[in-house]
Design a protein around this motif. Structure first.
Motif, PDB file in Angstrom:
ATOM      1  N   PRO A  46      -5.928  14.771   8.165  1.00  0.00           N
ATOM      2  CA  PRO A  46      -4.690  14.868   8.944  1.00  0.00           C
ATOM      3  C   PRO A  46      -3.936  13.546   8.976  1.00  0.00           C
ATOM      4  O   PRO A  46      -4.516  12.477   8.758  1.00  0.00           O
ATOM      5  CB  PRO A  46      -5.187  15.250  10.340  1.00  0.00           C
ATOM      6  N   SER A  47      -2.663  13.626   9.267  1.00  0.00           N
ATOM      7  CA  SER A  47      -1.879  12.416   9.496  1.00  0.00           C
ATOM      8  C   SER A  47      -2.421  11.693  10.722  1.00  0.00           C
ATOM      9  O   SER A  47      -2.785  12.313  11.719  1.00  0.00           O
ATOM     10  CB  SER A  47      -0.411  12.774   9.714  1.00  0.00           C
ATOM     11  N   LEU A  48      -2.450  10.364  10.647  1.00  0.00           N
ATOM     12  CA  LEU A  48      -2.908   9.568  11.779  1.00  0.00           C
ATOM     13  C   LEU A  48      -1.768   9.115  12.682  1.00  0.00           C
ATOM     14  O   LEU A  48      -2.003   8.374  13.645  1.00  0.00           O
ATOM     15  CB  LEU A  48      -3.684   8.339  11.278  1.00  0.00           C
ATOM     16  N   ARG A  49      -0.571   9.553  12.397  1.00  0.00           N
ATOM     17  CA  ARG A  49       0.524   9.216  13.315  1.00  0.00           C
ATOM     18  C   ARG A  49       0.264   9.879  14.673  1.00  0.00           C
ATOM     19  O   ARG A  49      -0.101  11.046  14.744  1.00  0.00           O
ATOM     20  CB  ARG A  49       1.861   9.652  12.732  1.00  0.00           C
TER      21      ARG A  49
ATOM     22  N   VAL B 183       0.830  -1.196   0.000  1.00  0.00           N
ATOM     23  CA  VAL B 183       0.000   0.000   0.000  1.00  0.00           C
ATOM     24  C   VAL B 183       0.867   1.249   0.000  1.00  0.00           C
ATOM     25  O   VAL B 183       0.621   2.199  -0.743  1.00  0.00           O
ATOM     26  CB  VAL B 183      -0.945  -0.015   1.222  1.00  0.00           C
ATOM     27  N   LEU B 184       1.915   1.261   0.811  1.00  0.00           N
ATOM     28  CA  LEU B 184       2.824   2.404   0.816  1.00  0.00           C
ATOM     29  C   LEU B 184       3.435   2.613  -0.556  1.00  0.00           C
ATOM     30  O   LEU B 184       3.515   3.712  -1.074  1.00  0.00           O
ATOM     31  CB  LEU B 184       3.930   2.189   1.849  1.00  0.00           C
ATOM     32  N   ALA B 185       3.871   1.543  -1.163  1.00  0.00           N
ATOM     33  CA  ALA B 185       4.595   1.648  -2.432  1.00  0.00           C
ATOM     34  C   ALA B 185       3.704   2.055  -3.587  1.00  0.00           C
ATOM     35  O   ALA B 185       4.174   2.580  -4.586  1.00  0.00           O
ATOM     36  CB  ALA B 185       5.272   0.314  -2.751  1.00  0.00           C
TER      37      ALA B 185
ATOM     38  N   SER C 219      -0.426   6.846   2.948  1.00  0.00           N
ATOM     39  CA  SER C 219       0.990   7.134   2.756  1.00  0.00           C
ATOM     40  C   SER C 219       1.784   6.703   3.984  1.00  0.00           C
ATOM     41  O   SER C 219       1.218   6.322   5.015  1.00  0.00           O
ATOM     42  CB  SER C 219       1.203   8.628   2.519  1.00  0.00           C
ATOM     43  N   PHE C 220       3.106   6.802   3.924  1.00  0.00           N
ATOM     44  CA  PHE C 220       3.932   6.502   5.095  1.00  0.00           C
ATOM     45  C   PHE C 220       3.565   7.390   6.271  1.00  0.00           C
ATOM     46  O   PHE C 220       3.768   7.036   7.431  1.00  0.00           O
ATOM     47  CB  PHE C 220       5.425   6.679   4.762  1.00  0.00           C
ATOM     48  N   ASN C 221       2.996   8.571   5.976  1.00  0.00           N
ATOM     49  CA  ASN C 221       2.603   9.503   7.026  1.00  0.00           C
ATOM     50  C   ASN C 221       1.124   9.396   7.363  1.00  0.00           C
ATOM     51  O   ASN C 221       0.602  10.191   8.122  1.00  0.00           O
ATOM     52  CB  ASN C 221       2.934  10.938   6.607  1.00  0.00           C
ATOM     53  N   PHE C 222       0.429   8.454   6.756  1.00  0.00           N
ATOM     54  CA  PHE C 222      -0.981   8.193   7.029  1.00  0.00           C
ATOM     55  C   PHE C 222      -1.853   9.418   6.769  1.00  0.00           C
ATOM     56  O   PHE C 222      -2.764   9.737   7.524  1.00  0.00           O
ATOM     57  CB  PHE C 222      -1.163   7.655   8.456  1.00  0.00           C
ATOM     58  N   ASN C 223      -1.554  10.112   5.672  1.00  0.00           N
ATOM     59  CA  ASN C 223      -2.437  11.149   5.154  1.00  0.00           C
ATOM     60  C   ASN C 223      -2.307  11.135   3.627  1.00  0.00           C
ATOM     61  O   ASN C 223      -1.624  10.281   3.061  1.00  0.00           O
ATOM     62  CB  ASN C 223      -2.106  12.523   5.744  1.00  0.00           C
ATOM     63  N   ASP C 224      -2.967  12.058   2.956  1.00  0.00           N
ATOM     64  CA  ASP C 224      -2.937  12.032   1.486  1.00  0.00           C
ATOM     65  C   ASP C 224      -2.449  13.344   0.885  1.00  0.00           C
ATOM     66  O   ASP C 224      -2.615  13.578  -0.313  1.00  0.00           O
ATOM     67  CB  ASP C 224      -4.304  11.656   0.910  1.00  0.00           C
TER      68      ASP C 224
END
Length: 407
Positions: free
Chosen positions: A304-307, A8-10, A248-253
């Motif tokens: 927002p990012s979910l981190r 999914v990240l890639a 994304s790696f940052n858990f946002n779009d």
């Protein structure tokens, strides 16, 4: 299972980058070279990032240096930077809460209540836009003008009447002149607003969160429970479809980095309101519509990012959703129904709602599993990292009273 998340990240905005290709197999950390420039010794700053994180984008006119980041840390936590000396940037961005404030609506230095929630600053260096609903604010330096000098609502409360006095407080400090000189060598008068803004922006860019339990699992250094694994598979799968806005790696779009070629900045109406069935959101929180006046932008906000999302409650742009469990119920229902009162309406039927927000058949266990996975995104080290902490907190009470840093 690790390859599911990596796939999914890639396939997101980083497809084809070497950083992702080397990261998903289980491995380690890569050091990304800084941009050498004036304001610090060449090679002075190093990003320490997992291999699946891209190199951050840093403005050429404000390169990262250790001296600048450390100066920014002091300024970020210094109450004297507000007009009335009562509130620091950290007043709305607490480290233990991933640099959010735990309130539904932020409050400024004069007590004014902001219409929106203070966003967390985890990995803010990777955000393509920097507020809930303003596509034009794309750099931290540009964005910082609003909390410093804005008057509707007042945040830091710096204005024409007190801006020179605020700088004088810094000039009169025993430590700041040397810190500014080290961060901005060759500048005739280094204690000025451009330097204040650049230093704080540099500190904010340094706020990288990349060592959650999920990150450790990706790197083969940790495990996930059965519930967390089920939640991860739902999150990245086509049933719950969370990854469409948070994949994304940052858990946002909305992502930008040093190698970005095309930067997408979507904003979404998630069916939070539908006043009177008209599609409207409460003023002044109508999303991008407030700037564009386009009907299609009604209720459109940045995902927002979910981190570190576990510690950033309450949720949504106005803090109107109290818990992660409530967030899951909202999305499973495809929107929120408010039965009575001034905000009454069926958000599920909002005509401007994103096509990505539809009813999802998630039972209670599946929702609990997704919440369990989201909690693996908490980076406890980031929340207590001394490099980002309040430098004034360790001073004695007597010293604090003497130099104006009393908390």
């Amino acid at each position: 299972m690790r390859m599911v998340a990596c796939l999914v990240l890639a396939t997101g905005v980083f497809a084809g980058t070497a950083l992702l290709a080397t990261g998903c197999g289980g491995g380690g950390t890569t050091l990304v070279e800084p941009t050498p420039a004036a304001g610090g010794t060449e090679g002075d700053w190093r990003w320490s990032l997992p291999a699946y994180y891209p190199a951050p984008k840093v403005p050429a006119d404000n390169p990262m240096t250790t001296a600048k980041v450390e100066l920014g840390r002091f300024l970020f936590h210094d109450k004297r930077l507000s007009g009335n000396g009562s509130q620091a940037c950290a007043g709305c961005h607490l480290q233990a809460l991933a640099f959010s404030d735990g309130r539904a609506q932020a409050r400024g230095s004069t007590g004014a209540v902001h219409p929106r929630s203070a966003q967390h600053l985890s990995n803010v260096v990777f955000n393509a836009t920097l507020t809930w609903a303003n596509p034009s604010l794309v750099t931290l330096e540009q964005q910082m003008l609003t909390p410093l000098f804005g008057d509707d609502p007042v945040e830091m409360g710096v204005n024409d009447a007190n801006r020179d006095a605020v700088l004088q407080r810094l000039r009169d400090d025993a430590d700041y002149p040397a810190r500014f000189a080290a961060a901005f060598p060759g500048v005739a008068e280094p204690i000025g607003w451009p330097q204040v803004i650049q230093a704080i922006a540099s500190f904010q860019r340094a706020l990288v969160s990349a060592d959650s339990r999920y990150d450790r699992w990706l790197q083969g250094r940790g495990t996930l429970s059965t519930s967390e694994t089920r939640g991860m598979n739902l999150f990245f799968g086509e049933k719950a479809e969370c990854f469409h806005c948070h994949g994304s790696f940052n858990f946002n779009d909305q992502i930008v980095h040093a190698s970005s070629r095309i930067v997408e900045t979507p904003f979404h109406n998630t069916g939070l309101y539908n006043l009177g069935g008209s599609g409207a959101f409460p003023e002044p929180n109508r999303g991008v519509f407030e700037l564009s006046a386009k009907a299609a932008d009604m209720g459109a906000f940045r995902a927002p990012s979910l981190r570190n999302v576990e510690v950033t409650a309450p949720y949504m742009h106005d803090g109107s959703v109290a818990t992660l469990e409530d967030v899951l119920r909202h999305y499973a229902a495809g929107g929120r129904v408010i039965a009575s009162g001034p905000y009454a309406g069926d958000g599920r039927a909002n005509p401007y709602k994103s096509d990505l927000v539809t009813r999802i058949d998630l039972d209670d266990q599946e929702q609990a599993d997704i919440v369990a996975f989201l909690k693996t995104l908490t980076d406890s080290g980031f929340l207590s990292d001394a490099r980002f902490s309040d430098p004034f907190a360790t001073r004695t009470t007597a010293t604090a009273k003497g130099d104006g840093h009393a908390r």
